[in-house]
Design a protein around this motif. Sequence first.
Motif, short mmCIF file in Angstrom:
data_model
loop_
_atom_site.label_atom_id
_atom_site.label_comp_id
_atom_site.label_asym_id
_atom_site.label_seq_id
_atom_site.Cartn_x
_atom_site.Cartn_y
_atom_site.Cartn_z
N UNK B 159 0.83 -1.21 0.00
CA UNK B 159 0.00 0.00 0.00
C UNK B 159 0.86 1.26 0.00
N UNK B 160 2.02 1.17 0.65
CA UNK B 160 2.85 2.37 0.72
C UNK B 160 3.93 2.35 -0.35
N UNK B 161 3.76 1.48 -1.37
CA UNK B 161 4.64 1.42 -2.53
C UNK B 161 6.10 1.22 -2.13
N UNK B 162 6.30 0.37 -1.12
CA UNK B 162 7.65 0.14 -0.65
C UNK B 162 8.07 -1.33 -0.83
N UNK B 163 7.08 -2.17 -1.07
CA UNK B 163 7.31 -3.61 -1.11
C UNK B 163 8.41 -4.00 -2.08
N UNK B 164 8.35 -3.48 -3.30
CA UNK B 164 9.33 -3.88 -4.32
C UNK B 164 10.75 -3.50 -3.92
N UNK B 165 10.88 -2.44 -3.14
CA UNK B 165 12.22 -2.00 -2.77
C UNK B 165 12.79 -2.77 -1.59
N UNK B 166 11.93 -3.30 -0.74
CA UNK B 166 12.46 -3.88 0.51
C UNK B 166 12.15 -5.36 0.72
N UNK B 167 11.39 -5.99 -0.19
CA UNK B 167 10.91 -7.34 0.11
C UNK B 167 12.03 -8.36 0.27
N UNK B 186 7.21 4.55 7.60
CA UNK B 186 6.38 5.06 8.69
C UNK B 186 4.91 5.10 8.28
N UNK B 187 4.67 5.39 7.00
CA UNK B 187 3.28 5.36 6.51
C UNK B 187 2.78 3.92 6.52
N UNK B 188 3.64 2.99 6.07
CA UNK B 188 3.25 1.58 6.06
C UNK B 188 2.95 1.09 7.48
N UNK B 189 3.77 1.51 8.42
CA UNK B 189 3.62 1.14 9.83
C UNK B 189 2.26 1.58 10.33
N UNK B 190 1.90 2.77 9.89
CA UNK B 190 0.62 3.36 10.29
C UNK B 190 -0.54 2.57 9.64
#
Lengths: 279, 290
Positions: B159-167, B186-190
């Motif tokens: 949802x926070x468009x971070x998955x591809x960078x950190x998976x 932090x947005x994903x955490x929220x």
Amino acid sequence: MSRSLKGGLFRLALLFSLGVGFLMLGTLLVDVFKDGLPYLDKTLLTNPPSVDPEIAGARPAIIATLYLGGLLLLFTVPIGVFTAIYLEEYADKTRWYNRLLEINIQNLAAVPSIVYGILGLAFLVRGLGLGRVLLAGAMILTLLVLPTVIIASREALRAVPDSIRQGAYALGATQWQVVSRQVLPAAIPGIATGSILSLSRAIGETAPLIMIGAVTYIAFDPTILGPFTALPIQIYQYVRLPQDEFKLLAAACIILLLGILLTLNAFAIWIRNRYRRTW
Amino acid sequence: MVTMADQQVTTIEPMSLADIAQEHSDEAYKNREAVFEVKDLAVDYSGATAIREVSLDVYKNSVTAFIGPSGCGKSTFIRCFNRMNDLVPGAHVHGDVLYHGKDLYGDDVDPVEVRRRIGMVFQKPNPFPKSIYDNIAFGPRVLGLKGSLDERVERALRQSALWDEVNTRLKESALGLSGGQQQRLCIARCLAVEPDVILMDEPASALDPISTTRIEDLMHDLKREYTIVIVTHNMQQAARVADMTAFFSVDVAPDGNKRTGILVEYDRTSKIFTTPADKRTEDYVTGRFG
């Protein structure tokens, strides 16, 4: 006088100060090692004190010192850390009683150790009727280093940035969850370092233990509820004996004590570096 | 030294705020449903009033921006919505904040429960000194949320468009991420605790322009499911992302000592940036003040 000359002189003064410290420590080490090394053997570790310096050791004192250190950590760390958590995380600092508490702890850290010894003699040994036992010694050392541990732990807690607390609160964590899962884990390296340094200070303490009557000659392994001695006291006793060999034995004990202290301090430094964190 | 490139830049007509202002579509505006109703709110810190006389509604599935000069109390104000001001010793909130019609400051309301429903992203990225995974999992864990934690973490990161960078490095420390990634973390955490509202207190002010764009794109996507409130001192940002905009200003008492934040104007973003009703708003958005 030219500016570069002034700079050079200042540098010399700095080196001189450093040199004084190094020279003292070096002399002490060389002297102690020269005397004590021949006596630093298995006999020292396994034998009790004796009137014959050839078979005399420091086994009861070593065991008692380890006991004292263990009990000390057991008592100090939980009490010290919980006190620090209360003062740092829960206490309303605008209240007079919390401020009073704070000032008191600062002052207690500066009280001479012999005063703690008197307190121990009056309240633990006589008042509580514990007698001159190892447990009383551990308790008095606990009181002695508790203020230091509290202050070190508070500093470690304070070093955790507020943004971490806010971030955790913003997710719906309770205060206890914020403290136990974020603040405390982040502060553990600092708390561990402070505790270990306090422990090594306590292990070298002599005055309060003499005050509560740690006996200087016991030939059997000490127990928690029995009479005891400790390494610094054993050293004191050996030095006072007339035969020269005992002085060498004392030097061997000093090497042992120094070894324990340096190991503890090295461990503290290792923890500090291992878990050093930058936010 | 003025270079050719500088001269060229200056000759390009900058896009006006009115051109980029986000329009709350007529339909959405007509069917608007208030999530928060603020009535005559004031906050004071140990007696010093930070902000007063604020009344406004925040609407569901929209982005509401609070803009204004420094010291106008917009950060203080946004912290009233999740009761973060409770954590500041000496802070008092007066007036009403209704959340879905219920008084947020009622006696029976637990601030911990409020913060679970109303998430917050801070100005400076504040990842916990833990792994990426544990950062996201912290919220669900402390709240004891049911269901697979792995799925929850993945969903929040997507949802926070971070998955591809950190998976591939979920177990690595979150402190190793770049500033922009940390803020999206932090947005994903929220998001992982499934809040109803997301409050963002100048979420992009510490970030570079590219990271800022990504955060803004994210807000566009997220408002379909969430209600977003954002504090910003970047007017372009407000114009780009917000459906509704509130302009706050500083009211200086006649004696010149007491400075208090006040709400000047609150309206649809397009209106604030094209035809503001108040002279002070116009001066601010046209750059004549602040």
